[in-house]
Design a protein around this motif. Structure first.
Motif, mmCIF file in Angstrom:
data_model
loop_
_atom_site.group_PDB
_atom_site.id
_atom_site.type_symbol
_atom_site.label_atom_id
_atom_site.label_comp_id
_atom_site.label_asym_id
_atom_site.label_seq_id
_atom_site.Cartn_x
_atom_site.Cartn_y
_atom_site.Cartn_z
ATOM 1 N N VAL A 181 -28.907 0.524 21.558
ATOM 2 C CA VAL A 181 -29.054 0.351 19.935
ATOM 3 C C VAL A 181 -27.040 0.458 20.055
ATOM 4 C CG1 VAL A 181 -29.514 1.699 18.015
ATOM 5 C CG2 VAL A 181 -30.683 1.344 18.848
ATOM 6 N N SER A 182 -26.883 0.966 19.510
ATOM 7 C CA SER A 182 -24.874 1.402 19.798
ATOM 8 C C SER A 182 -24.249 -0.237 20.743
ATOM 9 C CB SER A 182 -24.188 2.357 20.547
ATOM 10 O OG SER A 182 -24.762 3.218 19.865
ATOM 11 N N ALA A 183 -24.938 -0.457 21.108
ATOM 12 C CA ALA A 183 -24.689 -1.329 22.228
ATOM 13 C C ALA A 183 -24.430 -2.712 21.098
ATOM 14 C CB ALA A 183 -24.778 -0.935 23.526
ATOM 15 N N GLY A 184 -25.680 -2.782 20.678
ATOM 16 C CA GLY A 184 -25.649 -3.986 19.835
ATOM 17 C C GLY A 184 -25.330 -4.057 18.729
ATOM 18 N N ALA A 185 -25.235 -2.927 18.193
ATOM 19 C CA ALA A 185 -24.326 -3.209 17.011
ATOM 20 C C ALA A 185 -23.080 -2.805 17.390
ATOM 21 C CB ALA A 185 -24.336 -1.633 16.378
ATOM 22 N N ALA A 186 -22.240 -2.787 18.108
ATOM 23 C CA ALA A 186 -21.372 -2.491 18.866
ATOM 24 C C ALA A 186 -20.817 -4.422 19.565
ATOM 25 C CB ALA A 186 -20.228 -2.041 19.755
ATOM 26 N N ALA A 187 -22.176 -4.947 19.843
ATOM 27 C CA ALA A 187 -21.354 -6.975 19.908
ATOM 28 C C ALA A 187 -22.395 -7.196 18.476
ATOM 29 C CB ALA A 187 -22.531 -7.035 20.469
ATOM 30 N N TRP A 188 -22.619 -7.012 17.498
ATOM 31 C CA TRP A 188 -22.637 -7.305 16.263
ATOM 32 C C TRP A 188 -21.516 -7.643 15.680
ATOM 33 C CZ3 TRP A 188 -26.405 -5.676 11.398
ATOM 34 C CH2 TRP A 188 -26.318 -6.397 10.543
ATOM 35 N N GLY A 189 -20.590 -6.437 15.908
ATOM 36 C CA GLY A 189 -19.393 -6.098 15.049
ATOM 37 C C GLY A 189 -18.814 -6.796 15.520
ATOM 38 N N ILE A 190 -18.715 -6.525 16.670
ATOM 39 C CA ILE A 190 -17.279 -7.279 17.546
ATOM 40 C C ILE A 190 -17.962 -9.300 17.361
ATOM 41 C CG2 ILE A 190 -17.281 -8.788 20.194
ATOM 42 C CD1 ILE A 190 -17.360 -5.848 21.128
ATOM 43 N N TYR A 191 -18.347 -9.931 17.451
ATOM 44 C CA TYR A 191 -18.466 -10.967 16.557
ATOM 45 C C TYR A 191 -18.348 -11.386 14.700
ATOM 46 C CZ TYR A 191 -21.043 -15.278 14.325
ATOM 47 O OH TYR A 191 -20.789 -16.301 13.913
ATOM 48 N N ALA A 192 -18.597 -10.171 14.448
ATOM 49 C CA ALA A 192 -18.421 -10.241 12.826
ATOM 50 C C ALA A 192 -16.469 -10.537 12.789
ATOM 51 C CB ALA A 192 -18.713 -8.840 11.985
ATOM 52 N N VAL A 193 -16.212 -9.773 13.841
ATOM 53 C CA VAL A 193 -14.656 -9.747 13.992
ATOM 54 C C VAL A 193 -13.843 -10.967 14.669
ATOM 55 C CG1 VAL A 193 -11.896 -8.573 15.118
ATOM 56 C CG2 VAL A 193 -14.274 -6.511 14.105
ATOM 57 N N GLY A 194 -14.398 -11.660 15.563
ATOM 58 C CA GLY A 194 -13.886 -13.107 15.895
ATOM 59 C C GLY A 194 -14.165 -13.740 14.847
ATOM 60 N N GLU A 195 -15.620 -14.199 14.774
ATOM 61 C CA GLU A 195 -15.561 -14.632 12.902
ATOM 62 C C GLU A 195 -15.092 -14.235 12.140
ATOM 63 O OE1 GLU A 195 -19.854 -15.671 10.902
ATOM 64 O OE2 GLU A 195 -18.729 -14.074 10.410
ATOM 65 N N LEU A 196 -14.417 -13.853 11.563
ATOM 66 C CA LEU A 196 -13.511 -13.436 10.819
ATOM 67 C C LEU A 196 -12.147 -13.700 10.918
ATOM 68 C CD1 LEU A 196 -12.386 -11.964 7.887
ATOM 69 C CD2 LEU A 196 -12.231 -9.895 9.619
ATOM 70 N N LEU A 197 -11.579 -13.355 12.105
ATOM 71 C CA LEU A 197 -10.093 -13.836 12.366
ATOM 72 C C LEU A 197 -10.494 -15.451 12.838
ATOM 73 C CD1 LEU A 197 -8.937 -10.872 14.856
ATOM 74 C CD2 LEU A 197 -8.788 -11.294 12.475
ATOM 75 N N HIS A 198 -11.056 -16.000 13.600
ATOM 76 C CA HIS A 198 -11.161 -17.336 14.404
ATOM 77 C C HIS A 198 -12.187 -18.383 14.244
ATOM 78 C CE1 HIS A 198 -7.490 -16.026 16.193
ATOM 79 N NE2 HIS A 198 -7.670 -15.024 16.482
ATOM 80 N N GLY A 199 -13.310 -17.813 13.945
ATOM 81 C CA GLY A 199 -14.582 -18.935 13.125
ATOM 82 C C GLY A 199 -15.907 -18.250 14.262
ATOM 83 N N ARG A 200 -16.348 -18.713 14.369
ATOM 84 C CA ARG A 200 -18.151 -18.331 14.515
ATOM 85 C C ARG A 200 -17.700 -18.550 15.991
ATOM 86 N NH1 ARG A 200 -23.179 -20.816 11.423
ATOM 87 N NH2 ARG A 200 -24.092 -19.205 13.540
ATOM 88 N N ARG A 201 -17.325 -19.726 16.603
ATOM 89 C CA ARG A 201 -17.630 -20.200 18.120
ATOM 90 C C ARG A 201 -16.400 -19.060 18.741
ATOM 91 N NH1 ARG A 201 -18.183 -23.881 21.814
ATOM 92 N NH2 ARG A 201 -16.482 -24.033 23.628
ATOM 93 N N VAL A 202 -15.183 -18.738 18.350
ATOM 94 C CA VAL A 202 -14.818 -17.188 18.955
ATOM 95 C C VAL A 202 -15.331 -15.939 18.715
ATOM 96 C CG1 VAL A 202 -12.678 -16.353 19.190
ATOM 97 C CG2 VAL A 202 -12.178 -18.663 18.885
ATOM 98 N N GLY A 203 -15.804 -15.922 17.765
ATOM 99 C CA GLY A 203 -17.157 -14.935 17.375
ATOM 100 C C GLY A 203 -17.736 -15.181 18.810
ATOM 101 N N THR A 204 -18.709 -15.466 18.964
ATOM 102 C CA THR A 204 -19.478 -15.746 20.062
ATOM 103 C C THR A 204 -18.962 -15.574 21.648
ATOM 104 O OG1 THR A 204 -20.810 -17.694 18.819
ATOM 105 C CG2 THR A 204 -21.237 -17.398 21.736
ATOM 106 N N LEU A 205 -18.083 -16.624 21.420
ATOM 107 C CA LEU A 205 -17.259 -16.032 23.510
ATOM 108 C C LEU A 205 -16.883 -15.168 23.017
ATOM 109 C CD1 LEU A 205 -15.681 -19.515 23.616
ATOM 110 C CD2 LEU A 205 -17.586 -19.045 24.604
ATOM 111 N N LEU A 206 -16.294 -13.345 21.978
ATOM 112 C CA LEU A 206 -15.337 -13.055 22.125
ATOM 113 C C LEU A 206 -16.911 -11.938 22.665
ATOM 114 C CD1 LEU A 206 -13.361 -11.216 21.835
ATOM 115 C CD2 LEU A 206 -14.149 -11.319 19.215
ATOM 116 N N VAL A 207 -17.451 -11.964 22.205
ATOM 117 C CA VAL A 207 -18.919 -11.144 22.691
ATOM 118 C C VAL A 207 -19.493 -11.261 23.714
ATOM 119 C CG1 VAL A 207 -21.563 -10.846 22.106
ATOM 120 C CG2 VAL A 207 -20.442 -11.260 20.041
ATOM 121 N N VAL A 208 -19.410 -12.569 24.925
ATOM 122 C CA VAL A 208 -19.979 -13.293 25.800
ATOM 123 C C VAL A 208 -18.791 -12.576 26.646
ATOM 124 C CG1 VAL A 208 -20.431 -14.273 27.224
ATOM 125 C CG2 VAL A 208 -21.567 -15.344 25.004
#
Length: 403
Positions: free
Chosen positions: A135-162
Motif C-alpha cells: 500500500v505504501s509503494a502504491g501511495a509513493a508511486a502516486w506521489g511521485i507521479y504528482a510531483v513529476g506532473e507538477l514540475l514537467h507535465g503528465r508524460r514526465v510524471g508517468t516516466l518518473l514512476v516507471v
C-alpha cells in the motif's frame, strides 16, 4: 404599476459554501488527480507484479517460498519481531567480533502499522508487513507521479514512476521493508511543501521521521522550503502554519533518536552507539572508498559491483538534478539522502536500498525520455525492466547477502 411605485427586487444572496460542499470539492480534486495518475499507477503495478512473478517462479523452482523471501528476510525479520513483541531484542554477532545487533536500530512506524493491521485484519505479521509495504509503494508511486506532473507535465510524471519502479533494487519496494513507507510520506511531504501547504508538509515529515534513520532528509527539505518562503515572502512571516510546519518536521526523527538513546542506556545520543555496535556509522565515505578499491583490484560478488555502479550513477544524477534547477526542497532531500548513503560505513551492498527513496534523482532522466522518440523510450524501458527483474530475482534467491 409605474416605475416610481415598483417594489425593488433584491437579488438572492449566493449560498455560502458549506463544510459538506468543501469536502465534496476536495474529494472531486482527489478523484481527478487519481484519474490522471491511473495510467502511471497501472504501469507501476504491472512492473512490480511482473518482477515479483519472475522472482516467485524462480524461488519455487529452487525450493524457496516467495512470501518468506519478500516478507521475512533480513531486516524484515527484525520488523516482524518488533511488531510481535515490541523492542528489547539484543543479539551479539556470531561472525563479527564487537558487533551487537540491537532492535532499537529500527524505527517504530513500520512495525507499529504492521501490528495495527494484525489487530484489525485476520493476517499474520508477515502478511501484514507485505500489505503495509505494498500500500505504501502504491501511495509513493502516486506521489511521485504528482510531483513529476507538477514540475514537467503528465508524460514526465508517468516516466518518473516507471523509472522508479524499474530501478535495479526495485524488488525492495515489494518487500516488508521501510523504504516504500518512507518514500510515500516523503514524496507527499515534498509535494505539500512545493505547493504551499507548510503545515501538511511538517506533519508528513514528522511521520516520515519515525520510519527510517535517513528520513531526516525529509525534515531538512521541509525546513529549507519554509526558510525560503520566509525569505521571499514577508507576509508569510506572520503565517503560523509556516513556522509550525518547520518546527514539527524534525520531531519524529529527533524524538525517536532521544527515546532510543535513553532506552539503550546511552543517554541523549545513545542511538548512535546502537548504530555503531551494528557496525554502521558515518565516516564521510572512507569505508566505501576502501571497499571500492578492493572491488577494482580484486573480485567479489556481482551485487557489490552493482552497488558501486548505482552509487556512481546516483552522484551523476545529483549533479544533473542541480543543473535542472528543481525546487530547493527536492534537491535538499536528494542531497541529504545521497550524502548519508555514500558517507555511511559498512553494509556496502545496502547503499542502493538507502537511495531508493531518492526519486528526485530520476527527474533528469524522465525529462530526457519525455523528449525522446517513442522507440527510444520503449527500448530503454525494456532494458531497464529486464535488468530490474533479473537483478531482483538474483538478490533474493542467489546473492543471499543483507540488502
Amino acid at each position: 404599476m409605474s416605475a416610481d411605485t415598483a417594489v425593488p427586487v433584491r437579488e438572492a444572496p449566493e449560498p455560502r459554501p458549506t463544510a459538506g460542499g468543501a469536502r465534496e470539492r476536495r474529494l472531486d480534486r482527489v478523484r481527478d488527480a487519481l484519474r490522471r495518475a491511473a495510467p502511471a499507477l497501472a504501469l507501476y503495478a504491472g512492473a512490480r507484479l511482473t518482477g515479483m512473478a519472475i522472482m516467485a517462479a524462480w524461488a519455487w523452482w529452487i525450493g524457496r517460498h516467495p512470501r518468506t523471501l519478500l516478507g521475512h528476510s533480513w531486516d524484515g525479520i527484525w520488523y516482524a519481531g518488533i511488531a510481535r513483541h515490541g523492542y528489547g531484542l539484543i543479539l551479539p554477532s556470531l561472525t563479527t567480533r564487537g558487533v551487537v545487533f540491537n532492535d532499537l536500530a529500527f524505527f517504530p512506524l513500520f512495525p507499529g502499522l504492521v501490528r495495527a493491521v494484525t489487530v484489525v485484519l485476520p493476517l499474520t505479521v508477515v502478511s501484514a508487513g507485505l500489505l503495509v509495504a505494498w500500500v505504501s509503494a502504491g501511495a509513493a508511486a502516486w506521489g511521485i507521479y504528482a510531483v513529476g506532473e507538477l514540475l514537467h507535465g503528465r508524460r514526465v510524471g508517468t516516466l518518473l514512476v516507471v523509472l522508479w519502479g524499474l530501478l535495479p533494487h526495485a524488488i525492495v519496494q515489494s518487500m516488508a521493508y521501510t523504504e516504500p513507507l518512507m518514500t510515500a510520506l516523503a514524496v507527499w511531504a515534498l509535494y505539500a511543501a512545493v505547493t504551499g501547504r507548510p503545515l501538511w508538509a511538517g506533519v508528513l515529515a514528522l511521520l516520515a521521521g519515525l520510519s527510517r534513520p535517513n528520513a531526516v532528509a525529509v525534515a531538512a527539505a521541509v525546513i529549507c522550503a519554509a526558510a525560503l518562503t520566509l525569505c521571499q515572502d514577508r507576509r508569510s512571516r506572520t503565517d503560523w502554519r509556516v513556522w509550525t510546519g518547520a518546527a514539527i518536521a524534525p520531531l519524529g526523527w529527533a524524538g525517536y533518536i532521544v527515546w532510543a538513546g535513553h532506552r539503550s542506556g546511552g543517554g541523549l545520543f545513545g542511538y548512535f552507539e546502537v548504530q555503531r555496535l551494528w557496525g554502521s556509522r558515518f565516516d564521510f565515505g572512507v569505508n566505501a572508498l576502501g571497499f571500492i578499491r578492493h572491488l577494482i583490484t580484486g573480485r567479489d560478488s556481482m551485487a557489490y559491483y552493482m552497488t558501486m555502479a548505482v552509487t556512481g550513477i546516483a552522484l551523476v544524477c545529483l549533479v544533473l538534478l542541480l543543473l535542472d534547477r528543481p525546487p530547493a526542497a527536492l534537491f535538499v532531500y536528494a542531497l541529504v539522502l545521497v550524502v548519508i548513503a555514500v558517507g555511511g560505513s559498512s553494509y556496502f551492498a545496502s547503499k542502493p536500498r538507502f537511495l531508493l527513496p531518492a526519486f528526485p534523482l530520476l527527474l533528469p532522466a524522465a525529462v530526457a525520455m519525455a523528449r525522446a522518440r517513442p522507440r527510444t523510450v520503449v527500448v530503454t524501458v525494456g532494458a531497464l525492466a529486464g535488468l530490474s527483474f533479473f537483478y531482483g530475482t538474483y538478490l533474493l534467491t542467489v546473492a543471499r547477502m543483507p540488502m
